[in-house]
Design a protein around this motif. Structure first.
Motif, PDB file in Angstrom:
ATOM      1  N   THR A 194       0.825  -1.212   0.000  1.00 51.39           N
ATOM      2  CA  THR A 194       0.000   0.000   0.000  1.00 51.39           C
ATOM      3  C   THR A 194       0.859   1.262   0.000  1.00 51.39           C
ATOM      4  N   ALA A 195       1.991   1.220   0.675  1.00 52.32           N
ATOM      5  CA  ALA A 195       2.871   2.397   0.710  1.00 52.32           C
ATOM      6  C   ALA A 195       3.443   2.665  -0.678  1.00 52.32           C
ATOM      7  N   PHE A 196       3.915   1.627  -1.340  1.00 53.73           N
ATOM      8  CA  PHE A 196       4.506   1.830  -2.659  1.00 53.73           C
ATOM      9  C   PHE A 196       3.455   2.138  -3.723  1.00 53.73           C
ATOM     10  N   LEU A 197       2.257   1.549  -3.610  1.00 58.03           N
ATOM     11  CA  LEU A 197       1.195   1.919  -4.546  1.00 58.03           C
ATOM     12  C   LEU A 197       0.791   3.380  -4.353  1.00 58.03           C
ATOM     13  N   GLY A 198       0.776   3.836  -3.106  1.00 64.34           N
ATOM     14  CA  GLY A 198       0.494   5.248  -2.846  1.00 64.34           C
ATOM     15  C   GLY A 198       1.559   6.151  -3.448  1.00 64.34           C
ATOM     16  N   LEU A 199       2.825   5.751  -3.320  1.00 65.22           N
ATOM     17  CA  LEU A 199       3.905   6.531  -3.932  1.00 65.22           C
ATOM     18  C   LEU A 199       3.786   6.537  -5.452  1.00 65.22           C
ATOM     19  N   ILE A 200       3.432   5.393  -6.017  1.00 66.24           N
ATOM     20  CA  ILE A 200       3.278   5.312  -7.478  1.00 66.24           C
ATOM     21  C   ILE A 200       2.133   6.204  -7.942  1.00 66.24           C
ATOM     22  N   LEU A 201       0.995   6.127  -7.262  1.00 64.04           N
ATOM     23  CA  LEU A 201      -0.149   6.961  -7.639  1.00 64.04           C
ATOM     24  C   LEU A 201       0.191   8.445  -7.515  1.00 64.04           C
ATOM     25  N   GLY A 202       0.747   8.829  -6.381  1.00 64.38           N
ATOM     26  CA  GLY A 202       1.087  10.235  -6.169  1.00 64.38           C
ATOM     27  C   GLY A 202       2.137  10.730  -7.150  1.00 64.38           C
ATOM     28  N   THR A 203       3.136   9.910  -7.450  1.00 64.69           N
ATOM     29  CA  THR A 203       4.182  10.316  -8.375  1.00 64.69           C
ATOM     30  C   THR A 203       3.656  10.424  -9.800  1.00 64.69           C
ATOM     31  N   CYS A 204       2.737   9.538 -10.183  1.00 64.17           N
ATOM     32  CA  CYS A 204       2.139   9.650 -11.521  1.00 64.17           C
ATOM     33  C   CYS A 204       1.360  10.956 -11.665  1.00 64.17           C
ATOM     34  N   PHE A 205       0.577  11.284 -10.646  1.00 63.58           N
ATOM     35  CA  PHE A 205      -0.151  12.546 -10.697  1.00 63.58           C
ATOM     36  C   PHE A 205       0.808  13.732 -10.596  1.00 63.58           C
ATOM     37  N   SER A 206       1.870  13.592  -9.854  1.00 61.41           N
ATOM     38  CA  SER A 206       2.883  14.634  -9.758  1.00 61.41           C
ATOM     39  C   SER A 206       3.560  14.853 -11.106  1.00 61.41           C
ATOM     40  N   PHE A 207       3.779  13.769 -11.818  1.00 59.61           N
ATOM     41  CA  PHE A 207       4.369  13.866 -13.151  1.00 59.61           C
ATOM     42  C   PHE A 207       3.444  14.616 -14.104  1.00 59.61           C
ATOM     43  N   ILE A 208       2.160  14.357 -13.999  1.00 61.05           N
ATOM     44  CA  ILE A 208       1.185  15.087 -14.815  1.00 61.05           C
ATOM     45  C   ILE A 208       1.217  16.575 -14.469  1.00 61.05           C
ATOM     46  N   MET A 209       1.323  16.882 -13.175  1.00 59.13           N
ATOM     47  CA  MET A 209       1.383  18.281 -12.763  1.00 59.13           C
ATOM     48  C   MET A 209       2.654  18.961 -13.269  1.00 59.13           C
ATOM     49  N   LEU A 210       3.775  18.233 -13.265  1.00 56.21           N
ATOM     50  CA  LEU A 210       5.026  18.782 -13.789  1.00 56.21           C
ATOM     51  C   LEU A 210       4.901  19.066 -15.281  1.00 56.21           C
ATOM     52  N   TRP A 211       4.305  18.140 -16.006  1.00 63.63           N
ATOM     53  CA  TRP A 211       4.105  18.323 -17.445  1.00 63.63           C
ATOM     54  C   TRP A 211       3.209  19.535 -17.715  1.00 63.63           C
ATOM     55  N   MET A 212       2.144  19.673 -16.925  1.00 64.77           N
ATOM     56  CA  MET A 212       1.263  20.834 -17.098  1.00 64.77           C
ATOM     57  C   MET A 212       1.986  22.133 -16.773  1.00 64.77           C
ATOM     58  N   LEU A 213       2.820  22.117 -15.747  1.00 63.68           N
ATOM     59  CA  LEU A 213       3.581  23.313 -15.375  1.00 63.68           C
ATOM     60  C   LEU A 213       4.535  23.716 -16.498  1.00 63.68           C
ATOM     61  N   VAL A 214       5.179  22.752 -17.102  1.00 64.81           N
ATOM     62  CA  VAL A 214       6.089  23.036 -18.213  1.00 64.81           C
ATOM     63  C   VAL A 214       5.327  23.620 -19.390  1.00 64.81           C
ATOM     64  N   ARG A 215       4.204  23.010 -19.715  1.00 58.34           N
ATOM     65  CA  ARG A 215       3.398  23.492 -20.834  1.00 58.34           C
ATOM     66  C   ARG A 215       2.901  24.917 -20.590  1.00 58.34           C
ATOM     67  N   LYS A 216       2.416  25.180 -19.386  1.00 53.31           N
ATOM     68  CA  LYS A 216       1.928  26.524 -19.059  1.00 53.31           C
ATOM     69  C   LYS A 216       3.069  27.543 -19.029  1.00 53.31           C
ATOM     70  N   THR A 217       4.233  27.123 -18.566  1.00 54.20           N
ATOM     71  CA  THR A 217       5.377  28.038 -18.515  1.00 54.20           C
ATOM     72  C   THR A 217       5.841  28.397 -19.916  1.00 54.20           C
ATOM     73  N   GLU A 218       5.806  27.444 -20.830  1.00 53.84           N
ATOM     74  CA  GLU A 218       6.172  27.756 -22.222  1.00 53.84           C
ATOM     75  C   GLU A 218       5.179  28.737 -22.835  1.00 53.84           C
ATOM     76  N   LYS A 219       3.892  28.546 -22.561  1.00 52.53           N
ATOM     77  CA  LYS A 219       2.885  29.496 -23.047  1.00 52.53           C
ATOM     78  C   LYS A 219       3.095  30.871 -22.419  1.00 52.53           C
ATOM     79  N   PHE A 220       3.442  30.887 -21.137  1.00 52.51           N
ATOM     80  CA  PHE A 220       3.722  32.128 -20.414  1.00 52.51           C
ATOM     81  C   PHE A 220       4.898  32.856 -21.057  1.00 52.51           C
ATOM     82  N   ASP A 221       5.963  32.117 -21.379  1.00 54.49           N
ATOM     83  CA  ASP A 221       7.148  32.701 -22.008  1.00 54.49           C
ATOM     84  C   ASP A 221       6.814  33.292 -23.369  1.00 54.49           C
TER      85      ASP A 221
END
Length: 124
Positions: A33-60
């Motif tokens: 359960t601990a590692f599945l939680g880390l996997i779930l959170g990291t996958c969503f974190s990766f999506i957030m990082l990708w969105m941040l990069v995309r928005k930052t490029e649009k901002f630039d």
């Protein structure tokens, strides 16, 4: 902004390394359960990082063109984090909530480590 793209590529690589370690931890330890939680959170974190990069490029591009600048999507990232937490709360037998929250912070931790690592190597 090639420098920014290089940073994102490095951070993406580190996120994939961490995900592979989490998958190995899920497969070979009793802390499922601990590692599945880390996997779930990291996958969503990766999506957030990708969105941040995309928005930052649009901002630039908007700033370079002299146009009005929109938000960097903080509300979207908070909503994605809320979805991850709701999934963990819905299935507590599979996901540990503390691990999901730690996984959600993974991209920010990777960003800080990447910054300090390259700041120290730039001085040499």
């Amino acid at each position: 902004m090639p420098d920014f793209r290089e940073m994102y590529n490095r951070q993406r690589k580190w996120m994939f390394y961490l995900l592979s370690i989490y998958v190995l931890g899920w497969g070979f330890t009793t802390y499922k359960t601990a590692f599945l939680g880390l996997i779930l959170g990291t996958c969503f974190s990766f999506i957030m990082l990708w969105m941040l990069v995309r928005k930052t490029e649009k901002f630039d591009k908007a700033v370079s063109a002299g146009k009005k600048v929109k938000s960097l999507g903080s509300l979207q990232r908070m909503a994605i984090a809320a979805i991850a937490v709701m999934i963990a709360l819905e299935y507590p037998d599979y996901f540990q909530i503390v691990s999901v929250v730690l996984g959600l912070m993974t991209s920010y931790i990777v960003i800080m480590i990447d910054y300090f690592y390259h700041a120290l190597h730039a001085q040499k």
